[in-house]
Design a protein around this motif. Structure first.
Motif, PDB file in Angstrom:
ATOM      1  N   ASN A 124      47.523  33.947  47.451  1.00 51.40           N
ATOM      2  CA  ASN A 124      46.673  34.623  48.510  1.00 51.40           C
ATOM      3  C   ASN A 124      47.464  35.130  49.222  1.00 51.40           C
ATOM      4  N   ASP A 125      46.833  35.398  50.687  1.00 48.18           N
ATOM      5  CA  ASP A 125      47.713  36.848  51.502  1.00 48.18           C
ATOM      6  C   ASP A 125      49.655  36.583  51.204  1.00 48.18           C
ATOM      7  N   VAL A 126      50.348  35.979  52.129  1.00 52.85           N
ATOM      8  CA  VAL A 126      51.588  35.881  51.591  1.00 52.85           C
ATOM      9  C   VAL A 126      52.301  36.275  50.064  1.00 52.85           C
ATOM     10  N   ARG A 127      51.371  35.997  49.334  1.00 52.28           N
ATOM     11  CA  ARG A 127      51.603  36.193  47.614  1.00 52.28           C
ATOM     12  C   ARG A 127      51.806  37.543  47.645  1.00 52.28           C
ATOM     13  N   GLN A 128      50.382  37.970  48.120  1.00 52.28           N
ATOM     14  CA  GLN A 128      50.225  38.972  48.012  1.00 52.28           C
ATOM     15  C   GLN A 128      51.026  40.474  48.319  1.00 52.28           C
ATOM     16  N   ASN A 129      50.929  39.903  50.331  1.00 55.06           N
ATOM     17  CA  ASN A 129      51.360  40.831  51.125  1.00 55.06           C
ATOM     18  C   ASN A 129      53.098  41.205  50.495  1.00 55.06           C
ATOM     19  N   ARG A 130      53.354  39.802  49.773  1.00 58.09           N
ATOM     20  CA  ARG A 130      55.461  39.686  49.161  1.00 58.09           C
ATOM     21  C   ARG A 130      54.595  40.811  48.442  1.00 58.09           C
ATOM     22  N   TRP A 131      54.612  41.418  47.259  1.00 60.62           N
ATOM     23  CA  TRP A 131      53.897  41.786  46.027  1.00 60.62           C
ATOM     24  C   TRP A 131      54.151  43.355  47.300  1.00 60.62           C
ATOM     25  N   ARG A 132      53.217  43.392  48.085  1.00 64.78           N
ATOM     26  CA  ARG A 132      53.242  44.808  48.543  1.00 64.78           C
ATOM     27  C   ARG A 132      54.049  45.212  48.740  1.00 64.78           C
ATOM     28  N   ALA A 133      54.920  44.877  49.187  1.00 61.35           N
ATOM     29  CA  ALA A 133      56.380  45.096  50.512  1.00 61.35           C
ATOM     30  C   ALA A 133      57.336  45.361  48.944  1.00 61.35           C
ATOM     31  N   VAL A 134      57.576  44.901  47.684  1.00 56.54           N
ATOM     32  CA  VAL A 134      58.344  44.992  47.182  1.00 56.54           C
ATOM     33  C   VAL A 134      57.817  46.557  46.058  1.00 56.54           C
ATOM     34  N   PHE A 135      56.225  46.502  45.678  1.00 59.72           N
ATOM     35  CA  PHE A 135      55.875  47.387  44.521  1.00 59.72           C
ATOM     36  C   PHE A 135      54.716  48.774  44.967  1.00 59.72           C
ATOM     37  N   GLY A 136      54.010  47.800  46.422  1.00 64.27           N
ATOM     38  CA  GLY A 136      53.050  49.283  46.609  1.00 64.27           C
ATOM     39  C   GLY A 136      51.850  48.401  46.559  1.00 64.27           C
ATOM     40  N   ASP A 137      51.379  48.846  46.607  1.00 62.87           N
ATOM     41  CA  ASP A 137      49.506  48.059  45.783  1.00 62.87           C
ATOM     42  C   ASP A 137      49.333  47.936  44.607  1.00 62.87           C
ATOM     43  N   ASP A 138      48.792  46.691  44.810  1.00 66.39           N
ATOM     44  CA  ASP A 138      48.406  45.548  43.403  1.00 66.39           C
ATOM     45  C   ASP A 138      46.895  46.167  42.787  1.00 66.39           C
ATOM     46  N   TRP A 139      47.060  47.811  43.341  1.00 65.33           N
ATOM     47  CA  TRP A 139      45.870  48.928  41.836  1.00 65.33           C
ATOM     48  C   TRP A 139      46.638  49.736  41.696  1.00 65.33           C
ATOM     49  N   ARG A 140      46.490  50.123  41.061  1.00 64.83           N
ATOM     50  CA  ARG A 140      47.171  51.878  40.329  1.00 64.83           C
ATOM     51  C   ARG A 140      46.206  52.604  40.033  1.00 64.83           C
ATOM     52  N   LEU A 141      46.584  53.905  40.145  1.00 58.79           N
ATOM     53  CA  LEU A 141      45.907  55.103  39.158  1.00 58.79           C
ATOM     54  C   LEU A 141      47.091  55.989  39.301  1.00 58.79           C
ATOM     55  N   ARG A 142      46.633  56.347  37.238  1.00 53.75           N
ATOM     56  CA  ARG A 142      47.760  57.866  37.616  1.00 53.75           C
ATOM     57  C   ARG A 142      46.806  59.112  36.831  1.00 53.75           C
ATOM     58  N   ASP A 143      46.701  59.738  37.132  1.00 51.18           N
ATOM     59  CA  ASP A 143      46.461  60.936  35.802  1.00 51.18           C
ATOM     60  C   ASP A 143      47.708  61.445  35.832  1.00 51.18           C
ATOM     61  N   ILE A 144      47.760  61.919  34.614  1.00 48.55           N
ATOM     62  CA  ILE A 144      48.561  62.489  33.440  1.00 48.55           C
ATOM     63  C   ILE A 144      47.467  63.156  32.527  1.00 48.55           C
ATOM     64  N   GLU A 145      48.001  64.346  32.900  1.00 44.13           N
ATOM     65  CA  GLU A 145      47.083  65.589  32.153  1.00 44.13           C
ATOM     66  C   GLU A 145      45.586  65.658  32.091  1.00 44.13           C
ATOM     67  N   HIS A 146      45.224  64.674  31.045  1.00 43.09           N
ATOM     68  CA  HIS A 146      43.071  64.448  30.878  1.00 43.09           C
ATOM     69  C   HIS A 146      43.320  63.571  31.071  1.00 43.09           C
ATOM     70  N   CYS A 147      44.167  62.332  31.057  1.00 46.39           N
ATOM     71  CA  CYS A 147      44.029  60.414  31.242  1.00 46.39           C
ATOM     72  C   CYS A 147      43.814  60.466  32.690  1.00 46.39           C
ATOM     73  N   ARG A 148      43.401  59.096  32.751  1.00 47.76           N
ATOM     74  CA  ARG A 148      43.189  58.603  34.172  1.00 47.76           C
ATOM     75  C   ARG A 148      43.814  57.455  33.174  1.00 47.76           C
ATOM     76  N   MET A 149      44.699  56.342  33.613  1.00 50.61           N
ATOM     77  CA  MET A 149      45.189  55.401  33.990  1.00 50.61           C
ATOM     78  C   MET A 149      44.922  54.392  35.175  1.00 50.61           C
ATOM     79  N   VAL A 150      44.083  53.525  35.144  1.00 50.47           N
ATOM     80  CA  VAL A 150      43.770  52.194  36.258  1.00 50.47           C
ATOM     81  C   VAL A 150      44.404  51.418  36.261  1.00 50.47           C
ATOM     82  N   GLY A 151      45.034  50.668  36.730  1.00 49.14           N
ATOM     83  CA  GLY A 151      45.629  49.312  36.506  1.00 49.14           C
ATOM     84  C   GLY A 151      45.007  48.469  37.938  1.00 49.14           C
ATOM     85  N   LEU A 152      44.707  46.809  37.637  1.00 45.02           N
ATOM     86  CA  LEU A 152      44.333  46.350  39.262  1.00 45.02           C
ATOM     87  C   LEU A 152      45.037  45.095  38.426  1.00 45.02           C
TER      88      LEU A 152
END
Length: 145
Positions: free
Chosen positions: A91-119
Motif C-alpha cells: 500500500n502507499d504507507v509501506r511503499q512510502n516508508r521504503w522510498r523514504a529510506v531507499f529511494g525509488d523502488d525501481w532502479r537503473l544503473r548503467d556500467i560500461e556497456h551493461c544496463r541493470m534494471v531492478g523493479l
C-alpha cells in the motif's frame, strides 16, 4: 572491467538479530571483493513492511560494505499482493516508508556497456496506480538502449 554482486533475502532486523551474523560474514566478503556494484533483490529487512527502523537498520548495515548498493524491495519490505498477504498488502504507507529510506523502488544503473534494471515486482497485480508508472518507466529504459 567491473563486477556486480547480487545478494538477496538478508532479512536484517535491529531487534530480531538472528540473520545479522550471516550479514556480517557476507559484508566482510563483499569488502574483500570490492565490487563495482552490489544489488540486493529484496527482503532486505525482516519486517520493514511494518517497521521503518528495520529499513533504517538495513541501510546502516549496507553502508559498511563500502561499495555502491542498489536495493529493490521484497514482500518483507513493502508487503505483498492482497490475495497472498491479506494482513500485509502493498500500500502507499509501506511503499512510502521504503522510498523514504531507499529511494525509488525501481532502479537503473548503467556500467560500461551493461544496463541493470531492478523493479518492485510486489506492486504488480495489485492494481496500484504506481504499477502503471513502473511499466512505463521500464519500457522507456529498455527502448533507450
Amino acid at each position: 572491467m567491473f563486477n556486480v554482486i547480487q545478494i538477496s533475502d538478508t532479512h536484517l532486523s535491529p531487534v530480531r538479530r538472528h540473520f545479522v551474523p550471516n550479514w556480517n560474514a557476507v559484508a566482510r566478503w563483499l569488502r574483500l571483493q570490492a565490487p563495482s556494484l552490489v544489488i540486493n533483490t529484496g527482503d532486505v529487512s525482516l519486517d520493514g513492511a511494518e517497521d521503518k527502523s528495520e529499513l533504517l537498520f538495513c541501510r546502516q548495515q549496507f553502508a559498511s560494505i563500502e561499495s555502491p548498493i542498489l536495493c529493490v524491495p521484497g514482500n518483507h519490505d513493502v508487503g505483498d499482493s492482497l490475495h497472498i498477504a491479506p494482513g500485509q498488502p502493498v500500500n502507499d504507507v509501506r511503499q512510502n516508508r521504503w522510498r523514504a529510506v531507499f529511494g525509488d523502488d525501481w532502479r537503473l544503473r548503467d556500467i560500461e556497456h551493461c544496463r541493470m534494471v531492478g523493479l518492485n515486482i510486489m506492486i504488480f497485480g495489485t492494481h496500484h496506480a504506481v504499477a502503471a508508472r513502473i511499466w512505463e518507466w521500464f519500457n522507456s529504459v529498455l527502448c533507450a538502449r
